[in-house]
Design an enzyme around this catalytic site. Structure first.
Site, PDB file in Angstrom:
ATOM      1  N   GLU A  80       0.813  -1.204   0.000  1.00  0.00           N
ATOM      2  CA  GLU A  80       0.000   0.000   0.000  1.00  0.00           C
ATOM      3  C   GLU A  80       0.861   1.275   0.000  1.00  0.00           C
ATOM      4  O   GLU A  80       0.558   2.221  -0.702  1.00  0.00           O
ATOM      5  CB  GLU A  80      -0.915  -0.026   1.239  1.00  0.00           C
ATOM      6  CG  GLU A  80      -1.930   1.081   1.318  1.00  0.00           C
ATOM      7  CD  GLU A  80      -3.052   0.953   0.291  1.00  0.00           C
ATOM      8  OE1 GLU A  80      -3.089  -0.063  -0.429  1.00  0.00           O
ATOM      9  OE2 GLU A  80      -3.864   1.890   0.198  1.00  0.00           O
ATOM     10  N   ASP A  81       1.909   1.274   0.784  1.00  0.00           N
ATOM     11  CA  ASP A  81       2.617   2.532   1.057  1.00  0.00           C
ATOM     12  C   ASP A  81       4.027   2.643   0.492  1.00  0.00           C
ATOM     13  O   ASP A  81       4.691   3.653   0.706  1.00  0.00           O
ATOM     14  CB  ASP A  81       2.714   2.760   2.586  1.00  0.00           C
ATOM     15  CG  ASP A  81       1.347   2.976   3.209  1.00  0.00           C
ATOM     16  OD1 ASP A  81       0.411   3.310   2.465  1.00  0.00           O
ATOM     17  OD2 ASP A  81       1.215   2.808   4.429  1.00  0.00           O
TER      18      ASP A  81
END
Ligand code: MN
Length: 731
Positions: A80-81
């Site tokens: 996600e990051d």
């Protein structure tokens, strides 16, 4: 604590419950995550890696999950990051771990808005359904727990929003999965941000009274302890003050101040055997006075999430009431860790025998029998909602549809007007055909037009939900009314001619109201419309009217004869009815004999039937397919079996029975009663019992007009999600 120290603590924790864990892999997951998140900071200013480490710590400490879960927890934010991809994680670790991480990320991406209860329930279900592997949910809940623990660094709006989400989604999921400890902590943390004043009031008051409360807890604990030791019952007892959110809820629900709250204290007694649970209960009730109506036996009847315990509330010596929960160690572990405890038993090969106690968990796990423990865990699947699919409207509302649902079902679920004016559909922004099967998480948009032609008959076959089908049927019924009436009228007239009756007999003002009552329509036009769209048949209409006309003419004859009689003359006996029927049954060779319907198979008009001459109760009518009327039985006493048929003048309704076998679920009885009321079925009894393997058998005692109505009802019941079998019991 440095990052390195935190990592070492994690290893130590895992080693404590799973010495065989793959520590090389865990370490490389940690190092990879650390590299990926390099330079990223949390709101607190700490390096980002603190967060995945803390989540992994919760996964280990609270849930005691396997190596893969620990690795996935460490990696849970990399897709996600950071630039890392699913492929990277799959290659470096394993496809399973990559899927776990992907699953957690997917749940992270869902945006919630505060919605009504039903929306929340749908969201919760969708989260579960979207996580194919239950470990995804367990990691996600741990992620949320750590975020809540460190919420102080977030903006006030974010605090409120996340807390609301936690209270409405993650705490109930934790409850559902039986993880009480996590659930409490999530609730308390959320309350802190949702109602800081209320939360602080409780904390301050509890703090102020702490010495007093502690003394009480110790005194009472010692009292129980001594007595149980004296009696030689192996046990452990401890007391606690209930957690702030549960006190808050009690204050709120009962509109009381903290001092007025009934039971602030809870004691727990842990013992070795179920027998001891009941022994301890006896001892407690001997020491303290039980408060009536507060005893609950969740050992005899466990909660749906697998929770087992005995609960009782008693009055302490100082006039302070308190609750005592009594359970075995094993029940305790399940109460605290829920599905994770189950997992642990499995991992240690002690799983045998626990399944029966985990009905709903078992339902959640797909046919895992025979698989070894590792395998079993790896395929923990959430299939609780396998028969449902959850999709979004463009506004983010969740619609809950039966599995296999199409855009047609979606459109009609929104509103019949949307369905009726649908000209196209988009799923995730791409145009799809009307028979496109919707998947969990799809965003569905319906294109409508004022000039739409309306549904086509094919839609009825494509639609999966009974709601959509019935709305489409409604449309045909209404929109095509003129056509239906004309068509219905002509078939009725034809059938009438066939039966040797004339329209005059029907429209005769004296007969018409009686005839309409017999066919249960308000007007001839209504009846024509029903015949036209297929809701009723001309044959049935005529046969019922014929019977009624016959009855009317007989009545007239009788009245005429009465009218001519004088006081001296004997009152004439009314003429014998033409069709020798009783309760709508014609018994061959016997006039007006007593007829009763057998209780074993409850026949209705249209069923093939046979009669049996009973001793003293006339003729008992069975369905021809009733085991009690099986050919070999008939052969035993040939003289007592008779041919019987249905007459034209059947009763308004007959009592009969239907058995429905279904997967037990929430709202089932509601759906069944909705189906019954939508078919205007009179219900005289409903009896439900759950079988051991998670199914329910529901016996419906109903009254029906005839076989056609029976068939319609059975069809309707069959369409209910979770219904496996609809039968008419016999024998
Ligand atoms: Mn996270």
């Amino acid at each position: 604590m440095t990052v390195q120290e935190q990592y070492e603590l994690l290893e130590k924790t895992v080693r404590g419950y799973n010495p065989a864990a793959d520590f090389d892999h865990i370490r490389s997951a940690f190092e990879y995550a650390d590299r990926c998140h390099e330079g990223q900071k949390r709101k607190s200013g700490e390096p980002y890696i603190i967060h995945p480490l803390a989540v992994a710590q919760i996964v280990a400490e609270e849930l005691k999950l396997d190596s893969e879960s620990i690795e996935a927890a460490l990696l849970h934010d990399v897709i996600e990051d950071t630039p890392a991809t699913h492929e990277d994680v799959a290659r470096m670790f394993s496809p399973t771990i990559a899927n776990l991480v992907e699953g957690v990320s997917k749940l992270t991406r869902i945006q919630y808005a505060t919605k009504e209860d039903e929306q929340m329930e749908n969201l919760r279900k969708m989260l579960m359904a979207m996580s194919k592997d239950i470990r995804v949910i367990l990691i996600k809940v741990s992620d949320r727990l750590h975020n809540m623990r460190t919420m102080e660094y977030q903006s006030p709006e974010k605090q409120k929003q996340k807390s609301l989400e936690t209270m409405e989604i993650y705490a109930p999921i934790s409850h559902r999965l039986g993880m009480q400890r996590i659930k409490w902590e999530l609730e308390d943390l959320s309350l802190k941000y949702l109602d800081p004043v209320g939360y602080n009031e409780i904390i301050t008051r509890l703090d102020a009274k702490k010495p007093e409360y502690d003394a009480f807890l110790l005194r009472t604990q010692t009292q129980m302890d001594d007595r149980l030791t004296e009696l030689g019952i192996g046990h452990m007892v401890y007391g606690r003050i209930k957690h702030p959110y549960s006190i808050y809820r009690k204050m709120f629900n009962q509109n009381k101040s903290l001092d007025e709250i009934f039971d602030l204290f809870a004691f727990r007694v842990l013992v070795d055997t179920v027998g001891d649970c009941y022994n301890v209960l006896g001892v407690i009730h001997d020491i303290y006075k039980p408060i009536p109506g507060r005893f609950k036996d969740y050992i005899g009847t466990e909660k749906p999430n697998g929770y087992q315990s005995l609960h009782t509330t008693v009055m302490g010596p100082d006039g302070l009431p308190f609750e005592v929960q009594i359970r075995t160690w094993k029940m305790h572990e399940v109460a605290e860790y829920g599905v994770a405890a189950h997992w642990k038993y499995k991992q240690h090969g002690q799983g045998a025998g626990t399944e029966g106690k985990y009905e709903w968990v078992r339902r959640l796990l797909e046919n895992q029998e025979g698989a070894d423990a590792e395998e079993y865990i790896h395929s923990l699947k959430v299939d609780m909602f396998a028969d449902e699919v959850f999709v979004f409207t463009p506004n983010g509302d969740v619609q809950n549809l039966p599995a296999g649902a199409t855009p047609i079902d979606f459109a009609y679920a929104i509103h019949s007007a949307v369905g009726n004016s649908m000209v196209g559909a988009k799923v995730n922004n791409r145009i799809v055909t009307f028979d496109h099967i919707l998947k969990n998480g799809d965003i569905v948009e319906i294109m409508t037009s004022k000039s739409a032609k309306g549904p086509s008959r094919d839609w009825m076959k494509i639609a999966k939900s009974s709601e959509a089908r019935s709305k489409i049927r409604q449309w045909f019924k209404k929109e095509k009314k003129e056509e239906n009436i004309a068509g219905g009228r002509s078939s009725f007239e034809q059938e009438l001619k066939h039966a040797g009756l004339s329209m005059k007999d029907v429209t005769d003002p004296e007969n018409l109201p009686l005839l309409l009552k017999k066919v249960t329509y308000g007007s001839l036009e209504e009846m024509y419309a029903a015949i036209g769209y297929g809701g009723f048949t001309a044959q049935k209409a005529v046969s019922r009217m014929k019977g009624e006309l016959l009855r009317i003419s007989r009545q007239h004859q009788a009245e005429e004869q009465l009218a001519v009689g004088t006081e001296d003359a004997p009152i004439p006996v009314p003429p014998k009815p033409l069709s020798k029927s009783e309760q709508g049954i014609i018994v061959e060779g016997l006039d007006n004999c007593l007829v009763k319907f057998s209780r074993c198979c409850t026949p209705v008009p249209g069923d093939e039937i046979v009669g049996f001459i009973t001793r003293g109760y006339g003729v008992s009518v069975h369905r021809a397919d009733c085991p009690n009327a099986a050919p070999e039985r008939r052969a035993e006493q040939p003289g007592r079996w008779l041919k019987v048929t249905w007459g034209t003048d059947t009763n308004e309704s007959y009592p009969t029975t239907i058995d429905v076998v279904c997967k037990d679920r929430m709202g089932l009885i509601l759906d069944i009663s909705t189906a019954l009321s939508s078919t205007s079925t009179f219900v005289s009894g409903l009896n439900s019992r759950s079988t051991e393997d998670g199914f329910a058998v529901i016996r419906l005692e109903i009254r029906v007009r005839d076989g056609a109505q029976m068939k319609a009802i059975m069809n309707k019941l069959n369409q209910i999600s979770g219904v496996l079998q609809v039968t008419r019991p016999a024998g």
